[in-house]
Design a protein around this motif. Structure first.
Motif, PDB file in Angstrom:
ATOM      1  N   VAL A  29      10.918   0.965  -3.710  1.00 44.92           N
ATOM      2  CA  VAL A  29       9.864   1.939  -4.025  1.00 44.92           C
ATOM      3  C   VAL A  29      10.137   3.332  -3.471  1.00 44.92           C
ATOM      4  O   VAL A  29       9.241   4.184  -3.499  1.00 44.92           O
ATOM      5  N   GLY A  30      11.296   3.607  -2.950  1.00 41.90           N
ATOM      6  CA  GLY A  30      11.577   4.928  -2.387  1.00 41.90           C
ATOM      7  C   GLY A  30      11.070   5.103  -0.980  1.00 41.90           C
ATOM      8  O   GLY A  30      10.874   6.244  -0.524  1.00 41.90           O
ATOM      9  N   GLY A  31      10.884   4.013  -0.273  1.00 40.62           N
ATOM     10  CA  GLY A  31      10.376   4.109   1.093  1.00 40.62           C
ATOM     11  C   GLY A  31      11.366   4.729   2.062  1.00 40.62           C
ATOM     12  O   GLY A  31      10.961   5.406   3.017  1.00 40.62           O
ATOM     13  N   ARG A  36       9.361  11.740   6.507  1.00 41.12           N
ATOM     14  CA  ARG A  36       8.169  11.546   7.349  1.00 41.12           C
ATOM     15  C   ARG A  36       6.898  11.826   6.539  1.00 41.12           C
ATOM     16  O   ARG A  36       6.041  12.644   6.922  1.00 41.12           O
ATOM     17  N   VAL A  37       6.765  11.105   5.434  1.00 40.24           N
ATOM     18  CA  VAL A  37       5.648  11.278   4.511  1.00 40.24           C
ATOM     19  C   VAL A  37       4.993   9.924   4.260  1.00 40.24           C
ATOM     20  O   VAL A  37       5.683   8.915   4.066  1.00 40.24           O
ATOM     21  N   ILE A  38       3.661   9.907   4.231  1.00 39.74           N
ATOM     22  CA  ILE A  38       2.893   8.727   3.839  1.00 39.74           C
ATOM     23  C   ILE A  38       2.488   8.903   2.389  1.00 39.74           C
ATOM     24  O   ILE A  38       1.787   9.861   2.032  1.00 39.74           O
ATOM     25  N   ARG A  39       2.932   7.985   1.522  1.00 39.34           N
ATOM     26  CA  ARG A  39       2.675   8.075   0.089  1.00 39.34           C
ATOM     27  C   ARG A  39       2.290   6.695  -0.441  1.00 39.34           C
ATOM     28  O   ARG A  39       2.888   5.691  -0.062  1.00 39.34           O
ATOM     29  N   ASP A  99       0.796  -1.223   0.000  1.00 38.77           N
ATOM     30  CA  ASP A  99       0.000   0.000   0.000  1.00 38.77           C
ATOM     31  C   ASP A  99       0.827   1.270   0.000  1.00 38.77           C
ATOM     32  O   ASP A  99       0.661   2.127  -0.878  1.00 38.77           O
ATOM     33  N   PHE A 100       1.760   1.412   0.952  1.00 43.01           N
ATOM     34  CA  PHE A 100       2.507   2.658   1.093  1.00 43.01           C
ATOM     35  C   PHE A 100       4.005   2.376   1.026  1.00 43.01           C
ATOM     36  O   PHE A 100       4.469   1.289   1.385  1.00 43.01           O
TER      37      PHE A 100
END
Length: 483
Positions: free
Chosen positions: A171-173, A180-183, A152-153
């Protein structure tokens, strides 16, 4: 009638341009052991056993999901999930304590007492069925790269390889974790239509971690919030209970209200927040303080306590508890509303009133609160009055000690009773009351009196006579002699 958020654009509305992530496997970013903070000493010992056994039998074994995210943030994970290229039946052969569960997702649960380590096979993104945007089955096995892109994120798609002790990011997590971003992974509109529950999870995860939600992801939530009604009500209720247990429920419900999702989940709660009333948010804040103070583990907060924390401030089950207390005192409730049946009230939560303007545009969910949890909550609320009577007789105190809901009633008093409630709960726990022992059972299986009293004269049980078994080949009828 307050009707917030029901003016949402239909699912077919076009979304603003958003950043699209390629869904093709790419070269991952790999952090070797010296460049990250994940240590084996912070991983559960039983999870390590599963990881090493899979690795030693030639399978890939990764720690995946939120466990890696929390370890990189310096937090203690609540569970440790494992991804592998071993199929479920192969995992089952390696562990005698393994159970394959699930329909939509075939998972392996490796049990160590009451603890469960979840093992899943790497999967790839399954296309939705024709004419349906929802993904209802997802059992197509794939590679680690494909498994990362179907999550999902981005912050939930990080892997820890037990063979090399490295962190793998497709995925760039890692970048989003640092920012500190939810994408979402990929187009948020597509991902939310595949599984609308992801909108609820995005808000809950941002509130719990103190992150912000990516602008494109947040715009997709506002445009597609009405899609949440397509989800299973049981799944939604399960997510709500998780939110209440995580220690950030106040912030989560405030964000759900701001995003317009709460109007579809629990309209009464959305209205209470919109009216600037601190009754609901204050109740959630007290639960968060109790949870974050370490006074109770998440599993010790029962569904009844969570349900009451959410719904009692709305006045739903409390009216029935007041009416029950009034009936015990031979008093009539003050108003007719107090005679309302709780089950009917709870079933009406989230129901739509069709006579109001604009109410027919969307039908909110009706959350399936369990009747047993509701009945338990009523007992907990009814016990509060007696628990405040510290000068009651010893007999009554011993009777209360024998109630199975006493511990929940004391927790409710600690959470919502303020300083006085905490002192009263400590008083009751300090009494060290013995639970009344059941009456001894005689040889015949009938409860009797103890050694001090005379035995009861019980009628002996009558044995039932059984017919003899028929022999093979014998006839049930009496043979007729020939003439």
């Amino acid at each position: 009638m307050y009707n917030p958020g029901l003016e949402a654009a239909p699912p077919s509305a076009s979304l603003p341009a958003c950043r699209l992530e390629t869904l093709s496997p790419t070269m991952p970013r790999i952090l070797p052991r010296p460049e990250h903070t994940v240590s084996r000493k912070d991983i559960d010992a039983d999870a390590l056993k599963v990881l090493y056994r899979l690795k030693n039998h030639g399978f890939k074994a990764y720690l995946v999901g939120g466990g890696v995210r929390d370890l990189l943030l310096g937090r203690k994970p609540k569970d440790f999930d494992i991804g592998t290229d071993a199929h479920p039946q192969q995992v089952k052969k390696l562990f005698r304590n393994c159970f394959v569960v699930g329909r939509r997702f075939r998972l392996c649960h490796v049990r160590f007492g009451r603890k469960v380590v979840e093992v899943s096979t790497f999967r790839r993104q399954a296309p939705p069925e024709e004419g349906d945007t929802l993904i209802r089955r997802d059992n197509t096995f794939g590679s680690p790269e494909e498994d990362a892109f179907r999550r999902d994120f981005t912050v939930n798609a990080l892997f820890y390889d037990i063979a090399t002790f490295s962190v793998i990011d497709f995925v760039g997590g890692l970048e989003d974790l640092q920012d500190r971003v939810i994408r979402t992974i990929g187009d948020p509109a597509v991902r939310f239509r595949e599984d609308p529950v992801r909108m609820l999870r995005a808000v809950a995860l941002a509130a719990r971690l103190g992150f912000t939600i990516d602008r494109d992801t947040m715009e997709a939530i506002r445009f597609l919030r009405g899609e949440i009604v397509k989800s299973s009500p049981a799944r939604i209720l399960d997510e709500v209970y998780k939110i209440l247990r995580q220690g950030a429920s106040r912030q989560t419900f405030q964000m759900l209200h701001d995003a317009g999702l709460l109007a579809y989940l629990l309209p009464e709660a959305d209205q209470a927040i919109a009216e600037q009333g601190e009754r609901l948010l204050g109740s959630l804040a007290r639960l968060d303080d109790y949870r974050n103070a370490g006074l109770a583990a998440p599993e010790e907060l029962t569904n009844s306590l969570l349900m009451g924390t959410l719904l009692v401030p709305l006045g739903v089950p409390l009216r029935r508890a007041v009416a029950a207390a009034a009936s015990r005192r031979n008093e009539e409730p003050e108003t007719a509303d107090e005679r309302l049946d709780v089950a009917a009230e709870m079933a009406a939560l989230g129901a739509d009133n069709g006579d109001e303007a604009g109410a027919s545009e969307r039908i909110p969910l009706v959350l399936p609160f369990a009747r047993r949890d509701l009945d338990r909550l009523r007992l907990v609320l009814a016990a509060q009055g007696r628990l405040r009577e510290v000068h009651t007789s010893p007999k009554v105190k011993h009777l209360l000690a024998g109630r199975g809901y006493l511990e929940e009633a004391l927790r409710w008093m600690e959470i919502h009773g303020g300083v006085q409630g905490q002192e009263l709960a400590a008083y009751w726990r300090g009494l060290d009351l013995e639970v009344p022992a059941p009456a001894p059972v005689t040889e015949g299986g009938v409860p009797g009196q103890g050694e001090a009293g005379a035995p009861r004269h019980t009628r002996p049980r009558r044995r039932r006579r059984r017919r003899p078994r028929r022999r093979p080949g014998s006839s049930s009828s009496t043979p007729v002699p020939s003439a």
